[in-house]
Design an enzyme around this catalytic site. Structure first.
Site, short mmCIF file in Angstrom:
data_model
loop_
_atom_site.label_atom_id
_atom_site.label_comp_id
_atom_site.label_asym_id
_atom_site.label_seq_id
_atom_site.Cartn_x
_atom_site.Cartn_y
_atom_site.Cartn_z
CE LYS A 69 -29.91 -31.52 13.63
NZ LYS A 69 -28.59 -31.43 13.14
CE LYS A 118 -30.45 -23.63 17.50
NZ LYS A 118 -29.51 -23.91 16.53
CE LYS A 151 -23.53 -26.30 17.88
NZ LYS A 151 -23.16 -26.90 16.59
P1 TYM Z 1 -28.20 -28.19 11.65
O1 TYM Z 1 -27.87 -29.62 11.42
O2 TYM Z 1 -28.11 -27.66 13.04
O3 TYM Z 1 -29.65 -27.88 11.15
C1 TYM Z 1 -30.09 -28.27 9.86
C2 TYM Z 1 -31.01 -27.19 9.30
O4 TYM Z 1 -32.15 -27.00 10.15
C3 TYM Z 1 -32.28 -25.62 10.46
N1 TYM Z 1 -32.80 -25.51 11.84
C4 TYM Z 1 -33.93 -24.87 12.18
N2 TYM Z 1 -34.84 -24.19 11.47
C5 TYM Z 1 -35.89 -23.67 12.12
N3 TYM Z 1 -36.07 -23.79 13.47
C6 TYM Z 1 -35.18 -24.46 14.23
N4 TYM Z 1 -35.37 -24.58 15.55
C7 TYM Z 1 -34.05 -25.04 13.59
N5 TYM Z 1 -32.98 -25.75 14.04
C8 TYM Z 1 -32.23 -26.03 12.95
C9 TYM Z 1 -30.89 -25.06 10.36
O5 TYM Z 1 -30.92 -23.66 10.14
C10 TYM Z 1 -30.34 -25.82 9.18
O6 TYM Z 1 -30.73 -25.21 7.97
N6 TYM Z 1 -24.14 -25.73 10.15
C11 TYM Z 1 -25.34 -26.39 9.69
C12 TYM Z 1 -25.05 -27.51 8.71
C13 TYM Z 1 -24.23 -27.12 7.53
C14 TYM Z 1 -24.65 -26.38 6.41
C15 TYM Z 1 -23.54 -26.32 5.55
C16 TYM Z 1 -25.86 -25.76 6.07
C17 TYM Z 1 -22.94 -27.47 7.31
N7 TYM Z 1 -22.53 -26.99 6.12
C18 TYM Z 1 -23.60 -25.64 4.34
C19 TYM Z 1 -25.92 -25.09 4.86
C20 TYM Z 1 -24.79 -25.03 4.00
C21 TYM Z 1 -26.05 -27.00 10.87
O7 TYM Z 1 -25.48 -27.28 11.88
O8 TYM Z 1 -27.35 -27.27 10.66
#
Ligand code: TYM
Length: 327
Positions: free
Chosen positions: A196, A193, A112
């Site tokens: 969003k 991957k 990022k």
């Molecule tokens: P975020 O918002 O990017 O994504 C949310 C969840 O979706 C999963 N994910 C995917 N799984 C499979 N294939 C993909 N291409 C893919 N893209 C995203 C992510 O692994 C995630 O589970 N840092 C985290 C948010 C967060 C969080 C936390 C998660 C903040 N605090 C505490 C767990 C516990 C994030 O940016 O997820």
């Protein structure tokens, strides 16, 4: 006492089938087996600039998507991160026990950061805030997609370091990844991957895309130069389409081979499209019902934050005690 589960998603961009298959669907599956907290992590979203009006609308959209996916707000707490100030408070305390070198090694930070002209301190601190989210509730299990595994590794390191400096304080959490769909790849470029923030048309299938848009995106998906499906030599694009089908359909590996070996890519894409459209249809219907009643959504979020705040405040109290801060 039931083991506690914590997970969250950022209210930035449009949730896509990777978010659903990698995380959200697992939450629904385990919600009655554990004490679950599902968060909308708005403080994480602002590590990159967000338009304020769009961010506020997105927070409610994500909450509605959790509900539409089948999260039961009676069984689980659905809450917004910034509604419980203890997240930011604990993050600071953990920042002070986290070596900068650990943060600079994070692959998501490097990826990022490379895209930004100037990098905010928040982007570097991002995984410490994530550790605070989890440790605040003494969560034992964190269900996420594979891209968050490194952040969870760091969360464990931070918890262990704190515990060894100040005495046993935090539960050291485990990571829970789905068997199929932990890493859904971009349809336009299967080496990346699904994300969003990647804006290119044809990259992702969003959970709220119309059947027509889904069809167009999947038809254009990158495949390889084989004439038909061959599980031994298939390229990443074809494997990704097969994974998406398998994850939605719940098919075994043997059934997948029997069904798709030798199938031409046009037919493969049609079958994947039909599976995705059929799976997202009922989900989108529920989303429309939920968003028809914004009062209900706010009630769920207020109630969720109210339910978890005492747990969070207890942990902050304990950490203050352990660190010698003023009480
Ligand atoms: P975020 O918002 O990017 O994504 C949310 C969840 O979706 C999963 N994910 C995917 N799984 C499979 N294939 C993909 N291409 C893919 N893209 C995203 C992510 O692994 C995630 O589970 N840092 C985290 C948010 C967060 C969080 C936390 C998660 C903040 N605090 C505490 C767990 C516990 C994030 O940016 O997820």
């Amino acid at each position: 006492m039931k083991t506690r589960v914590f997970s969250g998603m950022q209210p930035s961009g449009n949730l896509h089938i990777g978010n659903y298959l990698g995380a959200l669907r697992n939450w629904v599956r385990i919600q009655h087996d554990y004490e679950c907290i599902f968060c909308i992590v708005d403080l994480h979203a602002i590590t990159l600039y967000q338009d304020p009006a769009e961010l506020r609308a997105k927070i409610e959209e994500i909450a509605a998507l959790y509900l539409a996916a089948g999260i039961d707000p009676k069984a689980c707490a659905i809450m917004v991160q910034s509604a419980v100030p203890a997240h930011a408070e604990l993050a600071w305390m953990l920042t002070c026990v986290t070596p900068v070198g650990w943060l600079e090694r994070m692959t998501q930070y490097k990826a990022k950061g490379a895209k930004q002209e100037s990098v905010s301190d928040g982007l570097l601190q991002y995984p410490v805030l994530m550790a605070a989210d989890i440790l605040l509730y003494q969560a034992g299990i964190v269900p996420v997609g594979e891209d968050q595994a490194q952040h969870l590794e760091l969360t464990r390191d931070i918890a262990q370091r704190f515990n060894s400096l100040y005495g046993d304080t935090f539960v050291v959490p485990g990571t829970s990844l789905p068997a199929v769909g932990a890493r859904v790849m971009g349809l336009d470029d299967p080496t990346q991957k699904m994300s969003k923030s990647a804006g290119a048309a044809g990259h992702a299938v969003a959970l709220l895309d119309s059947p027509d848009k889904i069809r167009k995106t999947i038809i254009r998906a990158t495949t390889d130069s084989n004439p038909a499906v061959d599980f031994e030599t298939a390229g990443a694009g074809v494997l990704n389409l097969l994974t998406i089908y398998q994850a939605f359909a719940g098919t075994s590996d043997e059934e997948m081979k029997a069904r798709f070996t030798g199938m031409r890519y046009g037919e493969l894409k049609k079958q994947v499209t039909d599976m995705v459209v059929a799976s997202l249809g009922p989900f989108q219907q529920r989303y429309r019902e939920i968003t028809g009643d914004p009062g209900y959504l706010r009630e769920v979020l207020t109630e969720g934050a109210g339910r978890v705040a005492p747990i969070a405040n207890d942990t902050v109290g304990l950490v203050k005690e352990r660190m010698g801060l003023f009480r």
